[in-house]
Design an enzyme around this catalytic site. Sequence first.
Site, PDB file in Angstrom:
ATOM      1  N   ASP A  26       0.855  -1.193   0.000  1.00 24.67           N
ATOM      2  CA  ASP A  26       0.000   0.000   0.000  1.00 24.67           C
ATOM      3  C   ASP A  26       0.885   1.235   0.000  1.00 24.67           C
ATOM      4  OD1 ASP A  26      -2.387  -1.465  -0.042  1.00 24.67           O
ATOM      5  OD2 ASP A  26      -2.267  -1.794   2.117  1.00 24.67           O
ATOM      6  N   LYS A  47       0.762  -7.896  -2.852  1.00 18.60           N
ATOM      7  CA  LYS A  47      -0.553  -7.425  -3.309  1.00 18.60           C
ATOM      8  C   LYS A  47      -0.398  -5.997  -3.831  1.00 18.60           C
ATOM      9  CE  LYS A  47      -4.167  -6.196  -0.542  1.00 18.60           C
ATOM     10  NZ  LYS A  47      -4.818  -4.946  -1.001  1.00 18.60           N
ATOM     11  N   ASP A  74      -5.169  -6.531  -6.819  1.00 23.13           N
ATOM     12  CA  ASP A  74      -6.405  -6.296  -6.054  1.00 23.13           C
ATOM     13  C   ASP A  74      -7.057  -5.006  -6.536  1.00 23.13           C
ATOM     14  OD1 ASP A  74      -8.376  -6.388  -4.116  1.00 23.13           O
ATOM     15  OD2 ASP A  74      -7.088  -5.626  -2.520  1.00 23.13           O
ATOM     16  N   LEU A  75      -7.695  -5.087  -7.709  1.00 21.92           N
ATOM     17  CA  LEU A  75      -8.333  -3.897  -8.290  1.00 21.92           C
ATOM     18  C   LEU A  75      -9.858  -3.981  -8.195  1.00 21.92           C
ATOM     19  CD1 LEU A  75      -5.983  -3.316 -11.383  1.00 21.92           C
ATOM     20  CD2 LEU A  75      -5.793  -2.430  -9.057  1.00 21.92           C
ATOM     21  N   LYS A  76     -10.375  -5.066  -7.668  1.00 15.25           N
ATOM     22  CA  LYS A  76     -11.814  -5.225  -7.376  1.00 15.25           C
ATOM     23  C   LYS A  76     -12.680  -4.770  -8.546  1.00 15.25           C
ATOM     24  CE  LYS A  76     -11.296  -4.746  -2.346  1.00 15.25           C
ATOM     25  NZ  LYS A  76      -9.849  -4.447  -2.267  1.00 15.25           N
ATOM     26  N   HIS A  78     -15.587  -4.348 -11.132  1.00 20.07           N
ATOM     27  CA  HIS A  78     -17.053  -4.422 -11.057  1.00 20.07           C
ATOM     28  C   HIS A  78     -17.599  -3.632 -12.235  1.00 20.07           C
ATOM     29  CE1 HIS A  78     -20.989  -3.519  -8.637  1.00 20.07           C
ATOM     30  NE2 HIS A  78     -21.177  -4.328  -9.669  1.00 20.07           N
ATOM     31  N   ASP A  79     -18.112  -4.343 -13.242  1.00 20.02           N
ATOM     32  CA  ASP A  79     -18.580  -3.648 -14.443  1.00 20.02           C
ATOM     33  C   ASP A  79     -19.463  -4.603 -15.232  1.00 20.02           C
ATOM     34  OD1 ASP A  79     -18.650  -1.778 -16.684  1.00 20.02           O
ATOM     35  OD2 ASP A  79     -16.838  -0.911 -15.805  1.00 20.02           O
ATOM     36  N   PRO A  81     -20.394  -7.387 -18.151  1.00 19.98           N
ATOM     37  CA  PRO A  81     -19.618  -8.592 -18.452  1.00 19.98           C
ATOM     38  C   PRO A  81     -18.455  -8.362 -19.426  1.00 19.98           C
ATOM     39  CG  PRO A  81     -21.942  -9.153 -18.340  1.00 19.98           C
ATOM     40  CD  PRO A  81     -21.865  -7.659 -18.211  1.00 19.98           C
ATOM     41  N   ALA A  82     -18.688  -7.631 -20.514  1.00 16.57           N
ATOM     42  CA  ALA A  82     -17.614  -7.479 -21.509  1.00 16.57           C
ATOM     43  C   ALA A  82     -16.413  -6.737 -20.919  1.00 16.57           C
ATOM     44  CB  ALA A  82     -18.141  -6.722 -22.736  1.00 16.57           C
ATOM     45  N   THR A 138     -15.595  -5.288   4.250  1.00 18.36           N
ATOM     46  CA  THR A 138     -15.686  -5.370   5.720  1.00 18.36           C
ATOM     47  C   THR A 138     -15.792  -3.998   6.373  1.00 18.36           C
ATOM     48  OG1 THR A 138     -13.290  -5.541   5.768  1.00 18.36           O
ATOM     49  CG2 THR A 138     -14.529  -7.593   5.963  1.00 18.36           C
ATOM     50  N   ARG A 200      -3.302  -9.843  12.219  1.00 15.42           N
ATOM     51  CA  ARG A 200      -2.371  -9.167  13.126  1.00 15.42           C
ATOM     52  C   ARG A 200      -1.632 -10.212  13.957  1.00 15.42           C
ATOM     53  NH1 ARG A 200      -2.914  -5.893  10.055  1.00 15.42           N
ATOM     54  NH2 ARG A 200      -3.577  -3.733  10.222  1.00 15.42           N
ATOM     55  N   GLN A 209      -7.862  -1.865  11.810  1.00 12.23           N
ATOM     56  CA  GLN A 209      -8.550  -3.149  11.654  1.00 12.23           C
ATOM     57  C   GLN A 209      -9.279  -3.464  12.958  1.00 12.23           C
ATOM     58  OE1 GLN A 209      -8.866  -4.750   8.937  1.00 12.23           O
ATOM     59  NE2 GLN A 209      -7.049  -4.557   7.645  1.00 12.23           N
ATOM     60  N   GLY A 229      -0.279  -6.264   5.793  1.00 17.42           N
ATOM     61  CA  GLY A 229       0.327  -4.996   5.376  1.00 17.42           C
ATOM     62  C   GLY A 229       1.178  -4.400   6.467  1.00 17.42           C
ATOM     63  N   ARG A 230       0.573  -3.477   7.211  1.00 19.73           N
ATOM     64  CA  ARG A 230       1.349  -2.661   8.160  1.00 19.73           C
ATOM     65  C   ARG A 230       2.135  -3.416   9.223  1.00 19.73           C
ATOM     66  NH1 ARG A 230      -3.808   1.031   8.807  1.00 19.73           N
ATOM     67  NH2 ARG A 230      -4.634  -1.035   8.328  1.00 19.73           N
TER      68      ARG A 230
HETATM   69  O1  C5P Z   1      -2.038  -2.961   6.807  1.00 25.25           O
HETATM   70  P1  C5P Z   1      -3.067  -4.046   6.825  1.00 25.25           P
HETATM   71  O2  C5P Z   1      -2.508  -5.400   7.246  1.00 25.25           O
HETATM   72  O3  C5P Z   1      -4.311  -3.677   7.572  1.00 25.25           O
HETATM   73  O4  C5P Z   1      -3.436  -4.191   5.268  1.00 25.25           O
HETATM   74  C1  C5P Z   1      -4.413  -5.068   4.821  1.00 25.25           C
HETATM   75  C2  C5P Z   1      -4.597  -4.939   3.340  1.00 25.25           C
HETATM   76  O5  C5P Z   1      -5.761  -5.653   2.980  1.00 25.25           O
HETATM   77  C3  C5P Z   1      -4.792  -3.524   2.827  1.00 25.25           C
HETATM   78  O6  C5P Z   1      -4.269  -3.493   1.493  1.00 25.25           O
HETATM   79  C4  C5P Z   1      -6.282  -3.360   2.806  1.00 25.25           C
HETATM   80  O7  C5P Z   1      -6.718  -2.439   1.833  1.00 25.25           O
HETATM   81  C5  C5P Z   1      -6.724  -4.764   2.423  1.00 25.25           C
HETATM   82  N1  C5P Z   1      -8.056  -5.112   2.851  1.00 25.25           N
HETATM   83  C6  C5P Z   1      -8.479  -5.069   4.165  1.00 25.25           C
HETATM   84  N2  C5P Z   1      -9.730  -5.439   4.525  1.00 25.25           N
HETATM   85  C7  C5P Z   1     -10.591  -5.826   3.593  1.00 25.25           C
HETATM   86  C8  C5P Z   1     -10.201  -5.882   2.257  1.00 25.25           C
HETATM   87  C9  C5P Z   1      -8.923  -5.515   1.931  1.00 25.25           C
HETATM   88  O8  C5P Z   1      -7.690  -4.722   5.042  1.00 25.25           O
HETATM   89  N3  C5P Z   1     -11.778  -6.208   3.951  1.00 25.25           N
END
Ligand code: C5P
Length: 250
Positions: A26, A47, A74-76, A78-79, A81-82, A138, A200, A209, A229-230
């Site tokens: 990120d 990612k 991870d670009l999610k 949503h559009d 079908p084509a 989430t 975590r 989170q 991530g972090r």
């Molecule tokens: O830093 P952290 O461990 O919280 O990063 C989690 C990664 O997962 C981030 O890229 C965040 O955008 C992604 N993510 C999330 N929760 C979701 C979907 C994606 O934390 N429900």
Amino acid sequence: MADAERTTTAMEPTLDPAEWIILALDRGDAEAALALVAAVPELRWVKVGLELFTAAGPAVVRELRRRGLRVFLDLKFHDIPATMAGACRSAARLGAELITVHACAGSEALAAAQAAAEEGAAEEGLGAPTLLAVTVLTSWDPDRFHRELAIEPPLETYAGQLAALAAAAGLNGAVCSPLEVARLRAALPRPFALVTPGIRPAGSDTADQRRVMTPAEAVAAGASRLVIGRPISGAADPAAAFAACCAELG
Ligand code: C5P
């Protein structure tokens, strides 16, 4: 890793703990993302999300792959079908092995995306990527979800329905919260992939989170891979933090 080693079962459990962990890059520019990657030599998976991709584009994905990393794009999508199909074809041709799509795009779009991803990978001589369905983000609060979107079923039920829809459309995985893994795994056995963020390691800062699990807890609950991530990227020593996560899984 060599393309020849890639298979359509990118999500099979493996005994190597480093294979379980996907580091979320990120970062707002390629230089920072690549510096992070260089600081964690044992890393296997990264990612690339909207922030980095919007700033650095396909070039950063190619560079990560050139460095031997496996990429979760991870670009999610949503559009219609084509357009879903075209985006997934392009992502697969780029070498992404995990690709997110919104399940609420519907079965026609999901099936088209899956077929196009398989074709795109084959055009490049690559193994088929795993499309991961995003169900309900989430970040939604259940009350606000019902009020703003006027969706009647309880949020969890709705998320389960979307995961089942994606599986029926031919997708092989979903993204979910660690707290949903056990319930979804009961309905969607392996090799269906369940990839979970919200991880975590014991004793680390949860930051924003709310509903977290440790790496070992998430794997025990049925997760296929973990997005972290972090706890790694924000550590004073990212390689040591990555190693600590691996040790927890070993
Ligand atoms: O830093 P952290 O461990 O919280 O990063 C989690 C990664 O997962 C981030 O890229 C965040 O955008 C992604 N993510 C999330 N929760 C979701 C979907 C994606 O934390 N429900």
